[in-house]
Design an enzyme around this catalytic site. Structure first.
Site, mmCIF file in Angstrom:
data_model
loop_
_atom_site.group_PDB
_atom_site.id
_atom_site.type_symbol
_atom_site.label_atom_id
_atom_site.label_comp_id
_atom_site.label_asym_id
_atom_site.label_seq_id
_atom_site.Cartn_x
_atom_site.Cartn_y
_atom_site.Cartn_z
ATOM 1 N N HIS A 144 0.996 -0.828 0.543
ATOM 2 C CA HIS A 144 0.360 0.264 0.152
ATOM 3 C C HIS A 144 0.797 1.494 0.234
ATOM 4 O O HIS A 144 2.270 1.577 0.316
ATOM 5 C CB HIS A 144 -0.834 -0.146 1.022
ATOM 6 N N ASP A 146 -0.175 4.254 0.866
ATOM 7 C CA ASP A 146 -0.979 5.394 2.118
ATOM 8 C C ASP A 146 0.108 5.463 3.512
ATOM 9 O O ASP A 146 0.695 4.002 3.694
ATOM 10 C CB ASP A 146 -2.152 5.427 2.295
ATOM 11 N N ASP A 176 6.413 0.770 6.338
ATOM 12 C CA ASP A 176 5.417 0.795 6.204
ATOM 13 C C ASP A 176 4.695 1.931 5.210
ATOM 14 O O ASP A 176 3.737 2.584 5.875
ATOM 15 C CB ASP A 176 4.510 0.657 7.722
ATOM 16 N N GLU A 210 -4.725 1.005 3.255
ATOM 17 C CA GLU A 210 -4.843 0.238 4.067
ATOM 18 C C GLU A 210 -5.252 0.781 5.312
ATOM 19 O O GLU A 210 -5.362 0.011 6.222
ATOM 20 C CB GLU A 210 -3.755 -0.352 3.598
ATOM 21 N N GLU A 211 -4.527 1.763 5.493
ATOM 22 C CA GLU A 211 -4.283 2.502 6.763
ATOM 23 C C GLU A 211 -5.503 2.581 7.412
ATOM 24 O O GLU A 211 -5.736 3.424 8.919
ATOM 25 C CB GLU A 211 -3.675 3.721 6.844
ATOM 26 N N ASP A 237 1.988 -10.168 1.463
ATOM 27 C CA ASP A 237 1.203 -8.914 1.682
ATOM 28 C C ASP A 237 2.587 -8.770 2.993
ATOM 29 O O ASP A 237 3.659 -9.388 3.469
ATOM 30 C CB ASP A 237 0.111 -9.068 1.868
ATOM 31 N N HIS A 484 4.776 3.494 12.397
ATOM 32 C CA HIS A 484 3.243 4.179 13.213
ATOM 33 C C HIS A 484 4.218 4.971 14.386
ATOM 34 O O HIS A 484 3.181 5.744 15.080
ATOM 35 C CB HIS A 484 2.287 3.515 13.644
HETATM 36 C C1 LIG Z 1 7.634 -14.118 18.919
HETATM 37 C C2 LIG Z 1 8.243 -12.619 18.566
HETATM 38 C C3 LIG Z 1 7.338 -12.784 17.616
HETATM 39 C C4 LIG Z 1 6.810 -11.415 17.103
HETATM 40 C C5 LIG Z 1 6.249 -12.192 15.404
HETATM 41 C C6 LIG Z 1 5.432 -10.900 14.786
HETATM 42 C C7 LIG Z 1 5.147 -11.387 13.541
HETATM 43 C C8 LIG Z 1 4.871 -9.850 12.772
HETATM 44 C C9 LIG Z 1 3.309 -9.546 13.993
HETATM 45 C C10 LIG Z 1 2.326 -8.761 13.678
HETATM 46 C C11 LIG Z 1 2.981 -7.606 12.801
HETATM 47 C C12 LIG Z 1 2.664 -6.341 12.745
HETATM 48 C C13 LIG Z 1 2.453 -5.456 11.623
HETATM 49 C C14 LIG Z 1 0.858 -5.134 11.145
HETATM 50 C C15 LIG Z 1 0.907 -4.643 10.392
HETATM 51 C C16 LIG Z 1 -0.455 -3.282 10.576
HETATM 52 C C17 LIG Z 1 -0.988 -2.352 9.805
HETATM 53 C C18 LIG Z 1 -2.046 -2.208 10.742
HETATM 54 O O1 LIG Z 1 -1.790 -1.316 10.981
HETATM 55 N N1 LIG Z 1 -3.610 -1.566 10.162
HETATM 56 C C19 LIG Z 1 -4.520 -1.616 10.271
HETATM 57 C C20 LIG Z 1 -5.778 -2.125 9.808
HETATM 58 C C21 LIG Z 1 -7.466 -1.122 10.272
HETATM 59 C C22 LIG Z 1 -8.619 -1.849 9.506
HETATM 60 C C23 LIG Z 1 -6.860 0.042 10.455
HETATM 61 C C24 LIG Z 1 -5.021 -2.335 12.521
HETATM 62 O O2 LIG Z 1 -4.690 -1.762 12.969
HETATM 63 O O3 LIG Z 1 -4.430 -2.996 11.646
HETATM 64 ZN ZN ZN Z 2 0.818 -1.157 6.421
HETATM 65 ZN ZN ZN Z 3 0.663 0.960 8.553
#
Ligand SMILES: CCCCCCCC/C=C\CCCCCCCC(=O)N[C@@H](CC(C)C)C(=O)O
Ligand code: ZN
Ligand code: ZN
Length: 524
Positions: A144, A146, A176, A210-211, A237, A484
């Site tokens: 994405h 944005d 990101d 996306e955000e 993704d 973020h």
């Molecule tokens: C033992 C340690 C292992 C750690 C593993 C971690 C693996 C990665 C897991 C999560 C990564 C988080 C990043 C995800 C990106 C999130 C993007 C976002 O902020 N999306 C919004 C979408 C919403 C519809 C606006 C959200 O709030 O989730």
């Molecule tokens: Zn993202």
């Molecule tokens: Zn994000």
């Protein structure tokens, strides 16, 4: 000995000699074959061939001029403030400018005969790259454009400056996820300049919201492809990384490919009570009742679901990386599972992987210091573990709050995403695994995980069962916080490696299915 006897003896010794020579010959032939194999395949990993072999393979070697151009293209992308404040408030001028930037720096992506470019919902981009073998099911690389807002305050450099300092490019979107948007197109642009024609068709999709939900970008692209009858073998993704220093006890980096993501619910809780003059207060007010209710929510963790999602596989596959005695403990979860889950819930990140989480994010009540308000409202943001559903979680919440005066309004909600396959035949997963092995030899193990945040790929669940979230970048806990947060940055070397990863992955995908291992293949 008579003549006949001598003949038999002679015959026997000829037979024995022949047998001996036959055995010797076979042994020599076997040795020769083994030596030849050893010369042809230097290691067992090479026996598992992906993509194009030999001369048709394009080496991931980039000139100084290309490296400089790719760096400058990313910096310029960071300078375009494609900020999404809300679904209704996105910097669309910047998104248009971003599209123009793409045309300028990736001209071949817009002029190659077998690539179709479409704009979806005014700002999202969809590239269709037609491969030479229509029998191979297509896939998608997703990202994405944005970004979340960032104010100049507290950043070491202005967040939309794209400034280069000490080998890093700084700015909102460097992790990101403009890095991915740019790296995907950059890799394909470089391949095109080397006359590459893929065998397997694929799509590149860049969403613009996306955000703030993805409902105008990713959701519309997915609907468009569905209306065309497209099925995708897999989609890659953001949402998984190469983790550095994330777990005490594991020194080497490991890669997490997120094969699911949590569900989500935004829930408004409301309490109405009698308003009035603050000089003659009631025993309880709407504020007090609601505050107590949400405090109970905060203080009561949701059930620990260790063992019902991917976290058990993740820990089992990580076990060998720990020293004694943790390696024994983590590889025998059938007995130590309950203890391990208690250890893991001590860390914020691993806790979030094992259970549904509830975060209190908004609280509104009152308009004047001496007026008891009629209403208090709070919003909680809930992330649902892959083994639970929206109604189940709502039920648990109501039992924790246990107060009939609290009303519930589900603002929006969706269930967790199904687990995408990560077995030996899962093409997308194994392709990622193989490419990680090629490009990041320092990675000790690749494990399945769950993405605790939501990504655009969830909108594609109706056209693919292979939804993978993996960014080929190495993250430390500190750089994880900058997503973020403050001082988001990517090292130039990390960005070059990301381009190289995609350059290799696209070529590795030019194969029908996961190759059969010829012999014992080293586990990653
Ligand atoms: C033992 C340690 C292992 C750690 C593993 C971690 C693996 C990665 C897991 C999560 C990564 C988080 C990043 C995800 C990106 C999130 C993007 C976002 O902020 N999306 C919004 C979408 C919403 C519809 C606006 C959200 O709030 O989730
Ligand atoms: Zn993202
Ligand atoms: Zn994000």
């Amino acid at each position: 000995m008579d003549h006949r006897g001598a003949a038999v003896k002679e015959g026997l010794s000829v037979g024995v000699r022949a047998l001996a020579m036959g055995v010797m010959g076979t042994v020599l032939a076997l040795v020769a074959v083994l030596l030849l194999r050893a010369a042809t395949f230097p290691g067992p990993e090479e026996l598992q061939r992906w993509g194009r072999p030999g001369a048709s393979r394009i080496p991931a070697q980039f000139s100084e001029a290309e490296l400089t151009a790719m760096k400058e293209a990313l910096k310029e992308a960071i300078r375009i403030p494609t900020v999404a404040f809300s679904s209704e408030n996105i910097n669309t001028t910047a998104l248009t400018e971003f599209g123009e930037h793409l045309r300028k720096v990736f001209p071949s992506m817009f002029s190659t005969s077998f690539i179709q470019h479409e704009i979806v919902e005014e700002y999202s981009h969809l590239f269709t790259i037609r491969g030479s073998n229509p029998k191979l099911e297509p896939y998608m690389l997703l990202s994405h454009m944005d970004v979340v807002p960032a104010s100049d305050d507290d950043w070491e450099v202005p967040p939309f400056s794209g400034l280069e300092r000490d080998g890093f490019i700084y700015g909102r979107g460097t992790l990101d996820n403009k890095n991915s948007a740019m790296a995907i197109l950059q890799a394909m642009e470089l391949l095109l300049r080397r006359n590459y024609v893929p065998q397997r068709s694929f799509y590149i999709s860049l969403g613009h919201d996306e955000e703030v939900s993805g409902k105008h970008g990713a959701q519309k692209v997915a609907a468009l492809l569905k209306s065309r009858g497209v099925r995708l073998s897999f989609i890659i993704d953001e949402g998984g990384y190469i983790m550095n220093d994330f777990l005490a006890g594991i020194k080497k980096p490991f890669a997490v490919i997120s094969v699911s993501e949590k569900g989500s619910m935004n829930l408004k809780l409301q309490v109405d009570s009698t308003p009035g003059h603050s000089s003659i207060p009631l025993k309880e007010t709407s504020i007090g009742i609601l505050a107590a209710a949400i405090s109970r929510l905060e203080q009561t963790p949701m059930p620990n679901m260790f063992g019902y999602g991917t976290e058990k596989s993740m820990i089992e596959q990580l076990a060998g990386q720990f020293g004694f005695p943790l390696n024994i403990v983590f590889s025998n979860l059938w007995i130590f599972g309950p203890i391990v889950s208690r250890i893991l819930e001590k860390s914020r990140v691993s806790n979030a992987m094992m259970r549904t989480t509830v975060a209190l994010t908004m609280f509104n009540a009152g308009i004047k210091v001496n007026v008891i308000p009629p209403t208090a409202q709070a919003t909680v943001n809930i992330r649902i573990h892959p083994s639970q559903t929206v109604p189940e979680v709502l039920d648990i919440i109501q039992n924790i709050v246990a107060d009939d005066r609290v009303q519930y309004h589900v603002l929006n909600a969706f269930n967790p995403l199904p687990l995408s396959p990560y077995d030996q035949e899962a093409f997308g997963y194994q392709l990622l695994r193989r490419t990680i092995r090629d490009v990041f030899p320092e990675v000790s193990v690749v494990v399945p995980g769950v993405c605790v945040g939501n990504t655009d790929v969830r909108h594609y669940a109706n056209i693919s069962t292979g939804l993978y979230r993996f960014n080929p970048v190495s993250l430390s806990p500190e750089s994880f916080k900058s997503v973020h947060g403050l001082n988001e940055r990517i090292s130039i070397q990390a960005y070059e490696t990301q381009v190289m990863f995609l350059f290799e992955l696209i070529q590795n995908a030019d194969i029908e299915k996961v190759p059969e291992p010829h012999s014992a293949v080293h586990e990653l």
